[in-house]
Design an enzyme around this catalytic site. Structure first.
Site, PDB file in Angstrom:
ATOM      1  CG  HIS A   1      -1.836   0.590   1.295  1.00 47.01           C
ATOM      2  ND1 HIS A   1      -2.948   1.157   2.053  1.00 47.01           N
ATOM      3  CD2 HIS A   1      -2.054   1.711   0.639  1.00 47.01           C
ATOM      4  CE1 HIS A   1      -3.896   1.796   2.182  1.00 47.01           C
ATOM      5  NE2 HIS A   1      -3.476   2.950   0.865  1.00 47.01           N
TER       6      HIS A   1
ATOM      7  CG  HIS B   1      -1.438   6.420  -2.709  1.00 47.69           C
ATOM      8  ND1 HIS B   1      -3.205   6.250  -3.095  1.00 47.69           N
ATOM      9  CD2 HIS B   1      -1.562   5.527  -1.911  1.00 47.69           C
ATOM     10  CE1 HIS B   1      -3.292   5.249  -2.385  1.00 47.69           C
ATOM     11  NE2 HIS B   1      -3.184   5.229  -1.148  1.00 47.69           N
TER      12      HIS B   1
ATOM     13  CG  HIS C   1      -7.912   3.665   0.376  1.00 44.99           C
ATOM     14  ND1 HIS C   1      -7.021   3.352  -1.421  1.00 44.99           N
ATOM     15  CD2 HIS C   1      -6.378   4.687   0.639  1.00 44.99           C
ATOM     16  CE1 HIS C   1      -5.916   3.583  -0.940  1.00 44.99           C
ATOM     17  NE2 HIS C   1      -5.336   4.562  -0.562  1.00 44.99           N
TER      18      HIS C   1
ATOM     19  CD  GLU D   1      -6.968   7.133   4.423  1.00 46.45           C
ATOM     20  OE1 GLU D   1      -8.057   6.634   3.825  1.00 46.45           O
ATOM     21  OE2 GLU D   1      -6.322   7.504   4.694  1.00 46.45           O
TER      22      GLU D   1
ATOM     23  CG  ASP E   1      -1.258   5.810   2.409  1.00 50.13           C
ATOM     24  OD1 ASP E   1      -1.559   5.582   1.739  1.00 50.13           O
ATOM     25  OD2 ASP E   1      -2.162   5.933   4.127  1.00 50.13           O
ATOM     26  CG  ASP E   2      -0.009   9.046   0.531  1.00 51.43           C
ATOM     27  OD1 ASP E   2      -0.104   8.814  -0.943  1.00 51.43           O
ATOM     28  OD2 ASP E   2      -1.336   8.243   1.531  1.00 51.43           O
TER      29      ASP E   2
HETATM   30  N1  HPA Z   1      -5.832   7.324   1.448  1.00 45.93           N
HETATM   31  C1  HPA Z   1      -7.442   7.936   0.722  1.00 45.93           C
HETATM   32  N2  HPA Z   1      -6.623   8.429  -0.879  1.00 45.93           N
HETATM   33  C2  HPA Z   1      -5.058   8.228  -0.331  1.00 45.93           C
HETATM   34  C3  HPA Z   1      -4.893   8.627   0.222  1.00 45.93           C
HETATM   35  C4  HPA Z   1      -4.984   7.751   1.540  1.00 45.93           C
HETATM   36  O1  HPA Z   1      -4.567   7.860   2.368  1.00 45.93           O
HETATM   37  N3  HPA Z   1      -3.200   8.660  -0.300  1.00 45.93           N
HETATM   38  C5  HPA Z   1      -2.888   8.951  -1.471  1.00 45.93           C
HETATM   39  N4  HPA Z   1      -4.403   9.008  -2.121  1.00 45.93           N
HETATM   40 ZN    ZN Z   2      -3.196   5.040   0.803  1.00 44.50          ZN
END
Ligand code: HPA
Ligand code: ZN
Length: 339
Positions: A17, A19, A197, A200, A278-279
């Protein structure tokens, strides 16, 4: 470095996971802005980093989409992905399934083919130069409509050799998975694996929809599934893995404190959890930092950390023969005296 940090660093890891646009470090963003004559809203790297103080998912997404504006040419996508692969390899990440957001680029006039070409060239070089294997998962932006997702799926069809799966990301609340029922059904018929997703920020019902309406093979995040005992039972029974992102959850205020993170409760409930970044350029850490931060906050044992790392390979979409070899290599590595 503590003993635990050393153990984490040595564990072979799979990232499921991440991006790729969320790996754009401010330094590279400014370098690409200069190269491409793009004006950024922040004056320099320090000012940009100061703006990375988010109170929710949307706060982050606003800056994430702004950041993408420096990505124009094939070489930009190559440089972006290659920088991430180098960082991942340096942390003993052995395998990656990364997301990309084509609509974040095609909506700015960048050709779908440009994005794919740059990412695919970086994948080939990462495999050859770093021994790091990776595969692509294309996400639909859920704040756009299903027709836009359908057109994006059309563009992916001639790249089935490169894109293994379809995901769903961006603003969650107000955009339930069921809005994408038809395009996910077609993606399944076309042979793509499916993720979304869910849970969250959105309620447990969105996780139910991801499972029962979209038919996903793995859940991204899934934190709020814990609010629904029947859902937890279902996830455990089906062995549906969760790609959990601790530092993301902290920085987007999904948890107030890392000590409140649900990962330990997920494990105790019998769920298959993985740890991911994630990012990482926005949330303050790559794979090792995510393992270390949640591990120390929740008092996870070396055995827990090892099992979570192993889950990354188990929950991956590798073909069976490759997964078997990766798990054998993992078991061998953790038996070696160095770990
Ligand atoms: N959640 C939803 N969309 C996203 C995320 C995330 O953590 N990171 C990049 N796009
Ligand atoms: Zn994500």
């Amino acid at each position: 470095m503590t003993d635990t940090d050393a153990t984490i660093a040595r564990l072979p890891k799979a990232e499921l996971h991440v991006h790729i646009e969320g790996t754009l470090e401010p330094e590279l963003m400014f370098a690409l802005a200069r190269r491409n004559n793009v004006r950024l809203a922040h004056s320099d790297v320090a000012a940009l980093r100061r703006a990375y103080a988010f109170t929710n998912l949307q706060d982050f997404l606003d800056l994430y989409y702004q950041g993408m504006s420096v990505l124009l040419h094939e070489a930009d996508f190559y440089d972006l992905a290659m920088a991430y692969f180098r960082k991942a390899a340096s942390q003993n990440v052995r395998y990656v399934e990364f997301f990309f957001d084509p609509q974040g680029h095609t909506s700015r006039g960048i050709a779908f083919e440009t994005v794919i070409a740059g990412l695919a060239r970086a994948q080939a070089d990462a495999e050859a130069q770093l021994g790091l294997a990776s595969r692509m998962i294309m996400c639909f932006l859920r704040h756009l409509d299903e027709a836009d997702a359908e057109r994006t799926l059309d563009q992916a069809l001639k790249h089935k050799d490169k894109i293994i799966g379809i995901g769903l990301d961006s603003s969650e609340v107000g955009y339930p998975p069921s809005r994408f029922k038809n395009v996910f059904r077609r993606a399944r018929e076309e042979g793509f694996l499916l993720v979304a997703h869910a849970g969250e920020e959105g309620p447990p019902n969105y996780v139910w929809e991801a499972i029962d309406v979209l038919g996903i093979d793995r859940i991204d995040h899934g934190n709020r599934a814990l609010e629904d005992a029947a859902l937890v039972k279902r996830l455990a029974k089906d062995g549906l893995a969760l790609t959990v992102c601790p530092l993301s959850n902290l920085r987007l205020c999904v948890v107030k404190d890392m000590k409140d993170h649900p990962l330990r409760r997920m494990i105790d409930a019998g769920l298959k959890v993985t740890i991911n970044s994630d990012d990482p350029a926005y949330f303050g850490g790559y794979m090792n930092e995510n393992f270390a931060s949640v591990g120390s906050a929740l008092g996870l044992s070396a055995d827990h950390l090892m099992q979570i790392a192993r889950n990354g390979f188990e929950a991956s979409f590798m073909p069976a023969h490759m997964k078997e070899a990766a798990l054998d290599a993992f078991d061998q590595a953790i038996r070696s005296p160095a770990v």
